[in-house]
Design an enzyme around this catalytic site. Structure first.
Site, PDB file in Angstrom:
ATOM      1  N   LYS A 111       0.844  -1.210   0.000  1.00 14.47           N
ATOM      2  CA  LYS A 111       0.000   0.000   0.000  1.00 14.47           C
ATOM      3  C   LYS A 111       0.877   1.258   0.000  1.00 14.47           C
ATOM      4  O   LYS A 111       0.562   2.254  -0.636  1.00 14.47           O
ATOM      5  CB  LYS A 111      -0.925  -0.003   1.222  1.00 14.47           C
ATOM      6  N   LYS A 191      -4.752 -11.825 -10.308  1.00  8.68           N
ATOM      7  CA  LYS A 191      -5.946 -12.103  -9.517  1.00  8.68           C
ATOM      8  C   LYS A 191      -7.064 -11.129  -9.902  1.00  8.68           C
ATOM      9  O   LYS A 191      -6.776  -9.967 -10.215  1.00  8.68           O
ATOM     10  CB  LYS A 191      -5.540 -11.873  -8.051  1.00  8.68           C
ATOM     11  N   LYS A 194     -10.686  -5.211  -8.429  1.00  9.07           N
ATOM     12  CA  LYS A 194     -11.296  -3.968  -8.923  1.00  9.07           C
ATOM     13  C   LYS A 194     -10.236  -3.035  -9.489  1.00  9.07           C
ATOM     14  O   LYS A 194     -10.408  -2.421 -10.529  1.00  9.07           O
ATOM     15  CB  LYS A 194     -12.035  -3.268  -7.781  1.00  9.07           C
TER      16      LYS A 194
END
Ligand code: SF4
Length: 332
Positions: A111, A191, A194
């Protein structure tokens, strides 16, 4: 029954990766455990978002979860920010958590790289809030995929730190590693996610899904209709494994390796089988989002009351052990 806790962020529409990778499993597990499922909106505010969209996302996610089969009577589905104890307990855990342990978390590093311009403390502290989410209900079981095992191990560490400093209070929860598949995105490269824009939404119409599935990449060896292929090299085959039953599955495998079936036919058969799963979910969602909306809201409200009661008990216990209590109540 043992207590199970899990959470899901209200970050947008639910896709097949969420459904087959997690939600379908929760639907099964709710019969075996006392299940708490949290719409973790406090986690969702650690990344950029639009505040005016958040309430809609929260109710939409809860409605979708019920439509997918989360049982209103069995499972305590609630909104995290409706239970203030989560943030209280996070602070108590912050006080016993070594900084280095948080800086080592893989998800934080990812992140931090992704949101380099705005790395906030919440991103670093995310696992502590997650530990509080689980332990505030004395959660014993946390269903996770491989990539989340580190966070469950961290929660166990937090419980150990607290228990050794202040006395036995929290259980050391177990990761429940399930056979849930890692669902590939339509691009076939990563994977389903979104952020990658490679999803098939659980609530999408058959037309929209076909518009995404029909041009999807297959085994590159199948250039012509007569070229045989290898299903294991094809994303569509990995989708068949989720929704297609025997003997059709074997038939499709053989059809691909012998060029007995073309890719378009194969995709049509996948789509037909997928819609057997998704049609009832979309229908149920329509009912719950329409005339059933009040029922969903009332249930979330009632569950928040229930959670505040359980969380309040844990907070009282933890504060007492930490010496955070009224002086006139100190026992001799
Ligand atoms: S026939 Fe099906 S499994 Fe084989 S390459 Fe085409 S889409 Fe993939």
């Amino acid at each position: 029954m043992k207590v199970l806790f899990t959470g899901i962020q209200p970050t947008g529409d639910i896709h097949l990766g969420n459904y087959f990778g997690a939600i379908a499993n929760w639907v099964r597990l709710q019969h075996e455990y006392t299940s708490y499922i949290s719409v973790v909106d406090l986690h969702a505010v650690t990344i950029p978002y639009e505040p005016s969209e958040m309430p809609g996302r929260v109710i939409d996610l809860a409605t979708t979860l019920y439509a997918c089969g989360i049982d209103m009577e069995k499972t305590i589905l609630f909104v995290q920010s409706e239970v203030p104890g989560h943030a209280d307990l996070t602070w108590m855990f912050n006080a016993i958590t070594p900084l280095g342990e948080l800086e080592r978390m893989t998800q934080f590093k990812d992140k931090r790289d992704q949101f380099r311009a705005s790395v906030n403390v919440g991103l670093l502290d995310y696992p502590v809030l997650q530990a509080a989410d689980i332990l505030i209900y004395k959660g014993e079981v946390v269903p996770v995929g491989e990539d989340q095992v580190q966070h469950v191990e961290f929660t166990r560490e937090v419980a150990r730190h607290f228990n050794s400093r202040y006395g036995p209070t929290f259980p050391e929860c177990q990761a429940l590693l399930t056979k849930s598949p890692r669902v590939l995105g339509l691009d076939g490269d990563s994977k389903m996610s979104k952020s990658k824009g490679n999803t098939i939404g659980v609530l999408e119409t058959p037309e929209k899904i076909w518009a995404k599935v029909s041009p999807a990449k297959t085994d590159p060896a199948r250039v012509r209709r007569t070229d045989p292929g290898t299903p294991e090299k094809c994303t569509i085959w990995s989708y068949h494994l989720l929704v297609t039953q025997e003997p059709e599955l074997t038939e499709i495998h053989n059809g691909c390796t012998t060029a007995g079936i073309g890719c378009i036919d194969c995709k049509k058969r996948f789509q037909a089988n997928l819609m057997k799963v998704l049609d009832p979910i979309r229908e149920r969602y329509g009912e719950l989002a329409g005339s059933g909306r009040k029922m969903v809201e009332d249930r979330l409200e009632a569950n928040a009351v229930k959670c505040r009661a359980v969380a309040g008990e844990t907070i009282r216990e933890a504060k007492g052990k930490m010496g955070l209590k009224k002086v006139w109540k100190i026992e001799s």
